[in-house]
Design an enzyme around this catalytic site. Structure first.
Site, mmCIF file in Angstrom:
data_model
loop_
_atom_site.group_PDB
_atom_site.id
_atom_site.type_symbol
_atom_site.label_atom_id
_atom_site.label_comp_id
_atom_site.label_asym_id
_atom_site.label_seq_id
_atom_site.Cartn_x
_atom_site.Cartn_y
_atom_site.Cartn_z
ATOM 1 C CB CYS A 211 10.287 7.728 -10.354
ATOM 2 S SG CYS A 211 11.715 7.047 -9.474
ATOM 3 C CG HIS A 263 8.701 3.797 -9.262
ATOM 4 N ND1 HIS A 263 9.216 4.515 -10.325
ATOM 5 C CD2 HIS A 263 7.347 3.953 -9.314
ATOM 6 C CE1 HIS A 263 8.220 5.076 -11.000
ATOM 7 N NE2 HIS A 263 7.081 4.756 -10.405
ATOM 8 C CG HIS A 275 3.960 6.564 -11.240
ATOM 9 N ND1 HIS A 275 4.613 5.377 -11.497
ATOM 10 C CD2 HIS A 275 2.687 6.366 -11.697
ATOM 11 C CE1 HIS A 275 3.791 4.505 -12.061
ATOM 12 N NE2 HIS A 275 2.610 5.082 -12.186
#
Length: 305
Positions: A211, A263, A275
């Site tokens: 990420c 994240h 993402h």
């Protein structure tokens, strides 16, 4: 009686001298530790040489470090910083290839309120700090310091804190403001090129990403330098309310539970963000920011452009 009084005055005088000396030494050591142990810089060049001496010579190059590496600096040597590197120890890096990351500030008054905004009228007090408490300082905002408090950007009035500036001066903040539509369009278009690329932990692109590696890769051509981990990245730039995000803003989530950032993704408009999710969900994907899952796990948004 006179002899006793004289002895008392003699002892009292030297006791004061000794006490003053100990206090001065302690203050010196304390200030030295703050300055030399807690000032960090981030490498801004793509691949930067680390040297054994503070000058450029083919024979003194030890290794190289990539963009985004964060190191602790302890002193200046002309055009170089002496810094502490993992597995290397103390070595030198050119000042032109690093930028201020953070330093430490110490509360000097009896107590200081910590606010969510740099404004005593519109901001809300979210904590109380006491004399001797220390915080990571990332920038200044007029009469305020921006600090990291419980993982978020918060603010303390500058007169309540001592921040040493002998190595690097705390830089002014970049306030959130509208940015050129062409910039946001470019960054979104660049991000969209990598839809479907697989997720790989530690992946920096272009063929696989995790990420944080994904957003770093997308933003790097625009000159944006970010820490490698999402939890550290969440202190970059300036805070933006979830309702005010624009394309290119970074969104942070606590997907591992516990309220801690784990994240990151990038807002692309229309309530959606892109993402590198996970290997199970297909790597780089587009998700709905307003879904139940991401509403529940949302932590903060930051503007870094």
């Amino acid at each position: 009686m006179i002899r006793n009084v004289s002895e008392y005055c003699f002892k009292s005088k030297y006791l004061k001298i000794i006490t003053a000396a100990v206090f001065t030494l302690g203050l010196f050591l304390f200030m030295g530790q703050v300055v030399q142990a807690d000032t960090y810089v981030t490498v801004t060049g793509s691949t930067v040489n680390v040297r054994s001496a503070p000058y450029i010579n083919d024979s003194n190059r030890i290794t190289t470090v990539p963009r985004g590496t964060t190191v602790r600096v302890v002193e200046e040597r002309g055009d170089f910083f002496r810094a502490a590197f993992p597995d290397i120890g103390y070595a030198y890096i050119a000042r032109e290839w690093v930028a201020f990351y953070r330093t430490m500030g110490v509360v000097t008054g009896h107590a200081a309120w910590i606010y969510d905004l740099a404004d005593t009228d519109d901001g809300l007090p979210i904590g109380l700090a006491f004399e001797g408490d220390s915080f990571a300082v990332v920038s200044y905002y007029g009469d305020w310091y921006g600090i990291i408090y419980e993982g978020e950007l918060a603010f303390v009035e500058r007169h309540h804190m001592y921040v040493p500036g002998r190595l690097l001066t705390v830089p002014p903040a970049r306030f959130a403001q509208p940015i050129d539509d062409s910039v946001t369009g470019d960054v979104v278009a660049r991000a969209m090129r990598y839809l479907g690329r697989p997720y790989r932990w530690g992946g920096n692109g272009p063929y696989s990403f995790d990420c944080s590696g994904f957003v770093i890769y997308v933003l790097r051509p625009l000159g944006v330098t970010l820490p490698r981990r999402s939890r550290d990245m969440a202190s970059s730039g300036v805070h933006v309310a979830r309702s005010d995000v624009i394309p290119g803003d970074l969104l942070f989530f606590a997907t591992a539970g516990g309220g801690r950032v784990s994240h990151v993704g990038m807002y692309i408009g229309g309530g959606q963000f892109i993402h590198s999710s996970s290997s199970r969900t297909g790597g780089v994907v587009i998700s709905n920011l307003h879904s139940a899952y991401f509403t529940r796990t949302f932590v903060t948004a930051r503007r870094v452009l």
